[in-house]
Write an enzyme that holds these catalytic residues in place. Structure first.
Site, PDB file in Angstrom:
ATOM      1  N   GLU A 310       0.834  -1.208   0.000  1.00  0.00           N
ATOM      2  CA  GLU A 310       0.000   0.000   0.000  1.00  0.00           C
ATOM      3  C   GLU A 310       0.870   1.260   0.000  1.00  0.00           C
ATOM      4  O   GLU A 310       0.515   2.270  -0.613  1.00  0.00           O
ATOM      5  CB  GLU A 310      -0.954  -0.005   1.194  1.00  0.00           C
ATOM      6  N   TYR A 397      -1.456  -7.909 -10.973  1.00  0.00           N
ATOM      7  CA  TYR A 397      -0.404  -7.828  -9.971  1.00  0.00           C
ATOM      8  C   TYR A 397       0.837  -8.623 -10.398  1.00  0.00           C
ATOM      9  O   TYR A 397       1.937  -8.079 -10.486  1.00  0.00           O
ATOM     10  CB  TYR A 397      -0.899  -8.394  -8.634  1.00  0.00           C
TER      11      TYR A 397
END
Length: 616
Positions: A310, A397
């Protein structure tokens, strides 16, 4: 009409919103927000302006300068994916004021009753706007192409506090004048200034995509864990707060490493909010206030890898953003690469390699999942008529990471680091597509297209042959042990003496999809995997147990599905029950979902419903 985004009614020929000023009254009794949204456009406009909404009731639309009504119309039939189009007719205005109310079924919001919280005394609400759910909180051009600054005046019960993906300005008493538009709508005149209410003000001064709009309201407490970081949880969740503060104590070191790699941290604060267990993701990279699931608190600091991910979004995703979800890999592929670079420095190369290995296994599993829908195995894929929540996967991803790593492997890390810093500096606070990235790549690394098949990587299906399966002593040993299990050999106590959760996760994910029930039960008897406090390990084992027809574990499966709402765990367990199971497993899937549905976030509800409708 020239759409800018397959998931939005926004027209590319219209001016985009640059600023939103919101007044929000949160009514916990009805699970409704009464709001007004002042949208400022990049330029004056005459004609039909299209906005996105979902389950929102419009009270009025006004010219904010004259307070005269503006003509508007609402589409009669909502689009299954995009929601309801609201068209406002402008005559030279550069701003518009919309007074509205949300619905209790707003897809971005989960309202928790007091009994669903730690304290059992106060309610809680939080948002999840990615990918296309901001439109259920306020009318907007809900596309990453429209980057907005925003100000919020939020009216909440005075027993609670609020946090946002924005700078906290102040907490104060309500003022009657600020509610005049809401009171002209559906909010009673005396409610805004009620004795039990308070106002929290926030400001986001940097332009962000609407999906990064976020808030949470509840009885919140925090710990300082660094000069730029507080960890928040419910104040009654003292054990969770203490464990989170310990787990994320190294956050400042990660921020400093990120700055060394990618340039200045542009967002001032990097605070963390650990949400209730129903939060549907591992983490959400809301600027200044990252949202996290409590399942990342593992007690061995490996949960900090989610924080690293994050944090990495602070550069790739939040600073540079995919222009729409068809280019989602630009957010997640670069961020997964950046995460692993940070982990490599802070936790060591072996830990980063294990992370890559788990990702590699996840990517190969996704190839099997999408074998009948190969479009979803492309980095740049077409999503017209596709709900992004339905096709959310590890492909952007992990295949995205592999593509970024392939470029680094080609030109060397030193040259790639310089390229990456230049890329971030060039496109910060912009939203771009894959073509823009590829043109920048070719301009700054001449001849790269002769060394790497860029079209195959971005538009081809499957995993390219020049992708990289990680190599390390521990990775190779774990894969070897997983192969031996197929031949009946269980890992010894010495083999696993130094294993943490990630080693077990990699081992379990490389076992056959189903095994002899006696083998599975013997493995658990020795190592108690079904009881693991690490949900990555626990869920990987329970998935194996279900597909191996070990019905002795149905009770633990049910318990797990009822105590967490993270889709990373719901998706494989519900899929295993519904797809690989017999009548008993399918019945269990339906029963558990019926009992747990209301505890899941609306996004997770939709994902489980689609799994059950597909297989049952």
């Amino acid at each position: 009409m020239a759409p800018i985004d397959p998931h939005s009614f926004t027209d590319s020929s219209h001016p985009l919103t640059t600023h939103v000023a919101l007044s929000l009254y949160l009514d916990f009794n009805t699970s409704i927000i009464h709001g007004s949204a002042l949208l400022t456009l990049s330029s004056a406009f005459s004609g039909d302006l299209s906005l996105d909404t979902r389950c929102i009731s419009i009270d009025m639309v006004l010219d904010p300068l004259t307070l005269e009504p503006l003509p508007y119309r609402v589409s009669t039939t909502p689009d299954r994916i995009r929601g309801t189009e609201v068209v406002v007719v402008l005559s030279g205005q550069s701003s518009l004021l919309i007074v509205y109310s949300t619905s209790p079924s707003a897809s971005a919001l989960q309202w928790l009753s007091p009994l669903q919280t730690f304290s059992k005394l106060h309610p809680y609400v939080y948002t999840q706007c990615q990918a296309i759910h901001a439109r259920s909180i306020f009318p907007c051009q809900d596309t990453p192409a429209a980057r907005i600054r925003y100000d919020v005046v939020m009216n909440i019960p005075n027993s609670l506090s609020a946090v946002m993906s924005a700078r906290h300005v102040r907490r104060r008493l309500a003022v009657p004048e600020e509610a005049k538009h809401l009171e002209a709508g559906s909010l009673g005149s005396s409610l805004w200034c009620g004795e039990d209410r308070v106002v929290e003000e926030f400001a986001m001064e940097q332009p962000i995509p609407p999906y990064l709009f976020a808030f949470a309201v509840g009885e919140l407490g925090f710990r300082e864990v660094g000069p730029r970081t507080r960890v928040y949880t419910e104040s009654a969740a003292v054990e969770v707060l203490d464990a989170a503060a310990l787990e994320f104590a190294g956050t400042e070191d990660m921020i400093k490493q990120g700055e060394k790699l990618f340039g200045d941290y542009e967002w001032e604060r990097f605070d963390l909010l650990v949400l209730p267990p129903s939060f549907p993701y591992g983490g959400m990279e809301n600027p200044r206030m990252v949202f996290l699931t409590p399942t990342v608190i593992k007690g061995d600091a490996t949960g900090a890898q989610v924080v690293a991910h994050e944090l990495a979004h602070s550069w790739t995703g939040n600073l540079i953003t995919n222009i729409n979800n068809e280019h989602f890999w630009l957010n997640e592929g670069f961020t997964t690469y950046a995460e692993r670079r940070i982990v490599e420095v802070v936790q060591g190369a072996d830990r980063a390699t294990l992370n890559i290995g788990i990702g590699w296994r996840g990517l190969t599993d996704e190839m099997e999942r999408f074998k009948d829908n190969l479009e979803c195995t492309k980095l740049w894929n077409k999503q017209e008529g596709v709900d992004p929540d339905d096709v959310y996967s590890q492909v952007p991803y992990e295949k995205g990471f592999q593509f970024v790593l392939r470029i680094e492997r080609q030109i060397g890390r030193t040259a790639f680091d310089e390229f990456l810093k230049k890329y971030i500096a060039t496109f910060k606070f912009k939203s771009i597509d894959t073509s823009t990235f590829l043109e920048f790549l070719k301009a700054n690394i001449p001849g790269i297209e002769k060394e790497i098949n860029l079209q195959l990587w971005t538009e081809g299906v499957g995993i390219p042959e020049d992708a990289y399966e990680p190599v390390s002593t521990i990775y190779t040993k774990i894969i070897s042990l997983a192969k031996e299990f197929k031949e009946g050999r269980m890992p010894s106590e010495d083999d696993v003496a130094e294993w943490n959760g990630q080693e077990w996760e990699l081992y379990l994910e490389n076992l056959p999809k189903s095994c002899e029930p006696s083998q599975v039960m013997a493995l658990d008897k020795r190592y108690r995997l079904a009881e693991s406090k690490d949900y990555e390990v626990k869920v990987s084992f329970l998935q194996l147990a279900v597909t191996s027809k070990c019905r002795e574990y149905h009770g633990e499966v049910k318990k797990t599905l009822k105590e967490v709402g993270r889709m990373k765990y719901l998706r494989p367990l519900f899929t295993a029950l519904a797809q690989a199971g017999g009548t008993e497993e399918k019945q269990l899937a339906k029963q558990v979902f019926a009992e747990a549905r209301e505890t899941y976030h609306p996004i997770a509800q939709g994902v489980v419903e689609s799994i059950l409708s597909k297989y049952i």
